[in-house]
Write an enzyme that holds these catalytic residues in place. Structure first.
Site, PDB file in Angstrom:
ATOM      1  CB  CYS A   7      -0.969  -0.015   1.181  1.00 55.09           C
ATOM      2  SG  CYS A   7      -0.189   0.035   2.811  1.00 55.09           S
ATOM      3  CG  HIS A  64      -4.461  -0.207   3.767  1.00 49.93           C
ATOM      4  ND1 HIS A  64      -3.694  -1.100   3.049  1.00 49.93           N
ATOM      5  CD2 HIS A  64      -5.400   0.255   2.896  1.00 49.93           C
ATOM      6  CE1 HIS A  64      -4.144  -1.184   1.807  1.00 49.93           C
ATOM      7  NE2 HIS A  64      -5.178  -0.365   1.693  1.00 49.93           N
ATOM      8  CG  HIS A  84      -6.681   0.337  -1.744  1.00 49.50           C
ATOM      9  ND1 HIS A  84      -6.862  -0.326  -0.551  1.00 49.50           N
ATOM     10  CD2 HIS A  84      -7.688  -0.113  -2.546  1.00 49.50           C
ATOM     11  CE1 HIS A  84      -7.919  -1.116  -0.621  1.00 49.50           C
ATOM     12  NE2 HIS A  84      -8.439  -1.009  -1.820  1.00 49.50           N
TER      13      HIS A  84
END
Length: 385
Positions: free
Chosen positions: A300, A348, A360
Site C-alpha cells: 500500500c 494501510h 490502493h
C-alpha cells in the site's frame, strides 16, 4: 466321650456382597473416566463464517502492520549500510594517510641516523609506530620544524583514524540490530499470512460461498457510503461555485463560475494530483506484494510513494511517516490525490480519486484496484505538499 463337633474347623463364610460392590464402583469409575475423556477429546464448535472472516481480516491487518515494520527496518538497514560503507571507506583512507605520516617520520629518523646526529635506538625499530621514538625529549630538541610538523600530522591522523574506526564499529552494531529487526518483521508477516491462508483453506465450498456473499454486502455498503459522500461533495462544490459567481458579479468582475479560477498554487496542486492519479490508474491490476515498491507489484505505501514520486514529490516509505507529511484534511474535504489512512494503527493507505473512491494496493492475493474509502475504518487523511 467328648463331642467330635468341638474339633471341627469352622467353615469360612462366603462374602458375596463386597466383590459386587467393588465391581460396581470400578465400573462406575470407568464410565465416569470414559465420559470425561470423551468430553475432553470432543472438538469444540467449528467457528462460523463470520468469525473466520473477522479473524482473517484481523490477521491481514496485523500483517499490514508487520509489513510497515518491515519497510521501516529495511529502509533503516539500507541507510545504515550506506553509512557503514562510507565509514569503512573513510577508515581505509585515513589508514593510508596514517601510513604516509608514518613513512615521513621514518624517513626523518633514518636521515638523522645516517648523519650521525642521533644515536640509533631499539625503540625506533621495535615500536609499533615511529612516534614513540620521536617522543624522546633529547630527540625532540634536535628536530626541525618540518619534522615536528610531521609528528603533529601523524598524531592528528592517528586520532582521526581511531575515531573513525570506533564510529564504524558502532555503526556495524546498529546495522546488526536493524537487520535483526528486519528479519523478525519478515517472519511476523509470513506467520500472519500463513495463519490467514490456513483458516481460509479449511472452509468448505458452501462456507466460501457464504464468505463471498458477506464480502459483497460489505462492498455494497461501503459503495453506498461513498456515493453519499460524493453527493455531499458535489453539493458543497456547487454552493462554493454559486457564491464565487455572486461575489464576482458584485465586484464587477463579470459572470462565470469559480471552476476555472484559482491561484497558481491551486493550479500546481491540481497538476500534481492529476499526475498522481494517472500513475495510480496505470498500476491497476498489478499484484499486492508486501514490501514491494514497483514497478511490477506494490504494497500500500509503496504504491502511494511511487505515485507521488511521479508527480515530483518524495514521500517517506511507511504509512506511519507518510501520515506526518503535508496537511491534515477532513474526509468531507478530500480532493483527488489526497492520502487516506486506515485503522487505528495506521497500517494501510490509499489514494483518493474522488466520489468517495480510492486507488490502493489492498492485501496479499489481491491486485491494485479502485474501492470505496469506507471499505475499512478511516484513521485520517493528508494532502501532501
Amino acid at each position: 466321650m467328648p463331642a467330635l463337633a468341638s474339633h471341627r474347623k469352622p467353615r469360612p463364610r462366603v462374602r458375596t456382597t463386597a466383590p459386587a460392590v467393588g465391581l460396581t464402583t470400578a465400573a462406575l469409575a470407568s464410565v465416569t473416566l470414559l465420559s470425561t475423556q470423551s468430553a475432553v477429546a470432543a472438538p469444540g464448535p467449528k467457528p462460523g463464517v463470520e468469525d473466520v472472516q473477522k479473524k482473517v481480516d484481523d490477521l491481514y491487518r496485523q500483517a499490514g502492520t508487520a509489513t510497515q515494520q518491515y519497510n521501516r527496518a529495511k529502509e533503516a538497514s539500507a541507510t545504515q549500510r550506506a553509512k557503514v560503507d562510507a565509514l569503512l571507506d573513510d577508515v581505509a583512507k585515513r589508514a593510508d594517510r596514517l601510513n604516509d605520516a608514518r613513512r615521513t617520520l621514518g624517513t626523518y629518523a633514518a636521515a638523522q641516523y645516517r648523519s650521525g646526529s642521533v644515536t640509533p635506538s631499539a625503540t625506533f625499530f621495535l615500536a609499533d609506530d615511529p612516534q614513540s621514538y620521536f617522543d624522546q625529549s633529547q630527540l625532540m630538541d634536535r628536530m626541525t620544524s618540518r619534522q615536528q610538523t610531521a609528528i603533529t600530522d601523524f598524531r592528528t591522523q592517528q586520532a582521526k583514524a581511531a575515531k573513525k574506526r570506533s564510529e564504524a564499529v558502532r555503526s556495524l552494531e546498529t546495522l546488526t540490530t536493524t537487520q535483526n529487526t528486519l528479519r523478525t518483521s519478515k517472519q511476523d508477516v509470513q506467520k500472519k499470512l500463513g495463519e490467514a491462508r490456513t483458516l481460509l483453506s479449511k472452509l468448505t465450498a458452501e462456507e466460501k460461498a457464504r464468505l463471498a456473499e458477506i464480502e459483497r454486502k460489505k462492498e455494497a455498503e461501503a459503495k453506498r457510503k461513498a456515493e453519499k459522500l460524493a453527493e455531499q461533495q458535489a453539493a458543497a462544490k456547487a454552493e462554493a461555485d454559486r457564491r464565487a459567481e455572486e461575489a464576482a458579479k458584485e465586484s464587477g468582475g463579470g459572470s462565470g463560475t469559480g471552476t476555472g479560477s484559482g491561484t497558481g498554487s491551486d493550479s500546481s496542486a491540481t497538476t500534481k494530483a492529476e499526475k498522481v492519479l494517472a500513475f495510480a490508474r496505470a498500476q491497476i491490476g498489478k499484484p499486492y506484494v508486501w514490501g514491494a515498491t514497483g514497478p511490477a507489484s506494490y504494497d500500500c505505501s509503496g504504491l502511494t510513494q511511487a505515485a507521488w514520486k511521479a508527480a515530483g514529490v518524495d514521500l517517506p516509505r511507511t504509512t506511519w511517516d507518510q501520515v506526518k507529511t503535508g496537511t491534515r484534511v477532513a474526509t468531507a474535504d478530500l480532493r483527488p490525490g489526497d492520502l487516506v489512512f486506515f485503522y487505528d494503527d495506521i497500517s494501510h493507505v490509499g489514494i483518493y480519486k474522488g466520489d468517495g473512491m480510492m486507488i490502493h494496493a489492498p492485501k496479499p492475493g489481491a491486485n491494485v484496484r479502485e474501492e470505496s474509502i469506507y471499505y475499512m475504518p478511516i484513521y485520517g487523511s493528508v494532502r501532501p505538499a
